[in-house]
Design a protein around this motif. Sequence first.
Motif, short mmCIF file in Angstrom:
data_model
loop_
_atom_site.label_atom_id
_atom_site.label_comp_id
_atom_site.label_asym_id
_atom_site.label_seq_id
_atom_site.Cartn_x
_atom_site.Cartn_y
_atom_site.Cartn_z
N TYR A 182 0.81 -1.14 0.07
CA TYR A 182 -0.10 -0.10 -0.07
C TYR A 182 0.80 1.18 -0.03
CZ TYR A 182 -2.84 3.57 1.83
OH TYR A 182 -3.90 4.89 1.80
N ASP A 233 0.96 5.18 0.59
CA ASP A 233 0.27 6.53 1.02
C ASP A 233 0.06 7.29 0.28
OD1 ASP A 233 -0.54 8.73 2.81
OD2 ASP A 233 -0.36 7.71 4.40
N PRO A 234 -1.16 7.73 -0.33
CA PRO A 234 -1.03 9.06 -1.21
C PRO A 234 -0.56 10.19 -0.80
CG PRO A 234 -3.27 8.38 -0.59
CD PRO A 234 -2.38 7.20 0.01
N SER A 250 -18.99 2.71 1.80
CA SER A 250 -17.99 3.54 1.29
C SER A 250 -18.18 5.08 1.82
CB SER A 250 -18.27 3.77 -0.16
OG SER A 250 -19.43 4.23 -0.52
N ARG A 303 -15.05 -5.84 0.16
CA ARG A 303 -13.43 -5.59 0.10
C ARG A 303 -12.77 -6.54 0.77
NH1 ARG A 303 -14.66 -2.78 -3.47
NH2 ARG A 303 -14.71 -0.41 -3.89
N SER A 360 -8.69 -3.73 -0.02
CA SER A 360 -8.40 -3.85 -1.18
C SER A 360 -9.32 -4.63 -2.06
CB SER A 360 -6.99 -4.30 -1.84
OG SER A 360 -7.17 -5.93 -1.31
N LYS A 361 -9.55 -4.36 -3.28
CA LYS A 361 -10.73 -4.82 -4.03
C LYS A 361 -10.77 -6.42 -4.27
CE LYS A 361 -12.11 -0.90 -6.68
NZ LYS A 361 -11.55 0.26 -7.36
N SER A 366 -5.08 -7.79 -5.13
CA SER A 366 -4.96 -6.59 -5.99
C SER A 366 -4.18 -5.52 -4.79
CB SER A 366 -6.13 -5.84 -6.34
OG SER A 366 -7.21 -5.66 -5.15
N THR A 367 -3.52 -4.25 -5.30
CA THR A 367 -2.99 -3.50 -4.61
C THR A 367 -4.17 -2.57 -3.44
OG1 THR A 367 -1.44 -2.94 -6.43
CG2 THR A 367 -1.57 -1.26 -4.43
N PRO A 368 -3.60 -2.67 -2.23
CA PRO A 368 -4.70 -2.19 -1.39
C PRO A 368 -4.84 -0.65 -1.79
CG PRO A 368 -3.08 -3.40 0.03
CD PRO A 368 -2.70 -3.40 -1.52
N HIS A 369 -5.98 -0.24 -1.65
CA HIS A 369 -6.43 1.34 -1.96
C HIS A 369 -6.51 2.19 -0.77
CE1 HIS A 369 -10.27 -0.63 -2.56
NE2 HIS A 369 -10.71 0.49 -1.96
N GLY A 370 -6.78 1.53 0.53
CA GLY A 370 -7.15 2.39 1.58
C GLY A 370 -6.38 1.70 2.61
#
Length: 141
Positions: free
Chosen positions: A9, A11-12, A33, A42, A54-55, A59-63
Amino acid sequence: YNIMSRPPYVDPQTGQRYDTSNPTTEGWLTKQSAWLKDWRRRYFILKGSNLFFSKSENSTPHGMVDLSKCMTVKSAELKAGKKNAIEVSTSDSTFYMYADSEKEKDEWIGAIGRAIVQSSMTFTNDDDVDPNNASDDDSDP
């Protein structure tokens, strides 16, 4: 190269990378959500004091939920209006998710609860007790 390995993951905000392999607990939960309030299935990965989602499994975790900032985890069936629902609250946000069974719900509450306790006991990433943080045991170093 391990086909089962999951991308980290990122961090953005900080660009920091978090490895999510060998998690404490992982599995499917359905999460509400933040914006649309709809429910999405998820894959959740609990590692250390971070809860990633993640989805899908690989897959890459997005949160990420930083459990060191988390104050409570509790059953939230009435609030969420869903069976086996869990509420995870931080100072600035509340997350709702529900498990597929009561057993899984209890396991997640237990695992997240332990992660919160562990992260509040020490603010370092290693096993040394933070000297600025009073601990219950009297063992001298």
